[in-house]
Design a protein around this motif. Structure first.
Motif, PDB file in Angstrom:
ATOM      1  N   HIS A   7     -72.494  86.834-101.431  1.00  0.00           N
ATOM      2  CA  HIS A   7     -73.163  88.100-101.133  1.00  0.00           C
ATOM      3  C   HIS A   7     -74.483  87.867-100.416  1.00  0.00           C
ATOM      4  CE1 HIS A   7     -70.592  90.812-103.461  1.00  0.00           C
ATOM      5  NE2 HIS A   7     -70.493  89.823-104.338  1.00  0.00           N
ATOM      6  N   ALA A  53     -71.094  86.676 -90.124  1.00  0.00           N
ATOM      7  CA  ALA A  53     -70.782  88.100 -90.277  1.00  0.00           C
ATOM      8  C   ALA A  53     -69.429  88.289 -90.958  1.00  0.00           C
ATOM      9  CB  ALA A  53     -70.796  88.783 -88.909  1.00  0.00           C
ATOM     10  N   GLU A 103     -68.830  90.013 -94.663  1.00  0.00           N
ATOM     11  CA  GLU A 103     -68.007  91.220 -94.742  1.00  0.00           C
ATOM     12  C   GLU A 103     -66.754  91.016 -95.581  1.00  0.00           C
ATOM     13  OE1 GLU A 103     -67.181  92.404 -90.762  1.00  0.00           O
ATOM     14  OE2 GLU A 103     -69.260  92.852 -90.295  1.00  0.00           O
ATOM     15  N   THR A 158     -64.215  90.334 -98.724  1.00  0.00           N
ATOM     16  CA  THR A 158     -64.197  90.841-100.085  1.00  0.00           C
ATOM     17  C   THR A 158     -64.743  89.781-101.026  1.00  0.00           C
ATOM     18  OG1 THR A 158     -62.231  92.126 -99.557  1.00  0.00           O
ATOM     19  CG2 THR A 158     -62.732  91.806-101.884  1.00  0.00           C
TER      20      THR A 158
END
Length: 183
Positions: A120, A167, A171, A173
């Motif tokens: 994250h 990126a 992005e 999951t």
């Protein structure tokens, strides 16, 4: 056998392959030990396991001198911006290894204070499972990072490639939200 036996030997190859070999053989990890996994990471540097034979014995305290970040342990919400700052200060090319189940997915700490996976905050290249993972497992993960370093492109567009990979990783999951066989 060739007729020219007196010719000096020479090496044919791409500069990119040579640079990848050099990067893989001289990685300097930045330690980001946050919990019990950091004890196992420190044990990997001892003479019993000896990561010096892989060219990674120099643990750096400064992110500007490191090209591999080993995040060992759980990352709190308060520590996440600092982790990102250290990652941003590292020079390109750089890699991230999430060591342990807490760094990979938050582990048993499913609460508001712990980041549920370091992916994250920063893009992760290698996930190392275990609670805590053994030094042998860390050595295997470091060898996998060296394989990634050998294959990393050195083209003039490498910043665009790195930005696109980051990126895509951010992005993706998060592992804490994945369903199916994981839960």
């Amino acid at each position: 056998m060739s007729e020219h036996t007196d010719a000096p030997p020479f090496i044919i190859g791409k500069v990119e392959d040579f640079a990848g070999w050099a990067r893989a053989g001289s990685m300097w990890p930045a330690t980001f030990g946050l919990a019990c996994c950091s004890i196992e990471m420190m044990a990997t540097g001892t003479p019993r396991f000896d990561i010096a034979r892989f060219g990674q014995e120099v643990f750096r305290g400064s992110p500007r001198q490191a090209d591999l970040m080993i995040v060992a342990g759980r990352v709190s919400q308060k520590m996440a911006p600092i982790l990102r700052q250290v990652y941003d200060q590292m020079a390109e090319p750089k890699w991230v290894l999430a060591m342990g189940v807490c760094a990979s997915s938050g582990g048993m700490f499913n609460n508001y204070a712990i980041v549920q996976g370091v992916d994250h905050v920063v893009p992760v290249d290698i996930y190392l499972p275990g609670c805590p993972p053994r030094p042998e497992m860390l050595i295997n993960a470091l060898l996998k990072v060296q394989e990634l370093a050998r294959e990393k492109p050195m083209l003039r567009h490498r910043r665009e490639i790195a930005a696109a990979a980051e990126a895509a990783a951010l992005e993706a999951t998060p592992t804490s939200q994945m369903k199916g066989l994981l839960r």
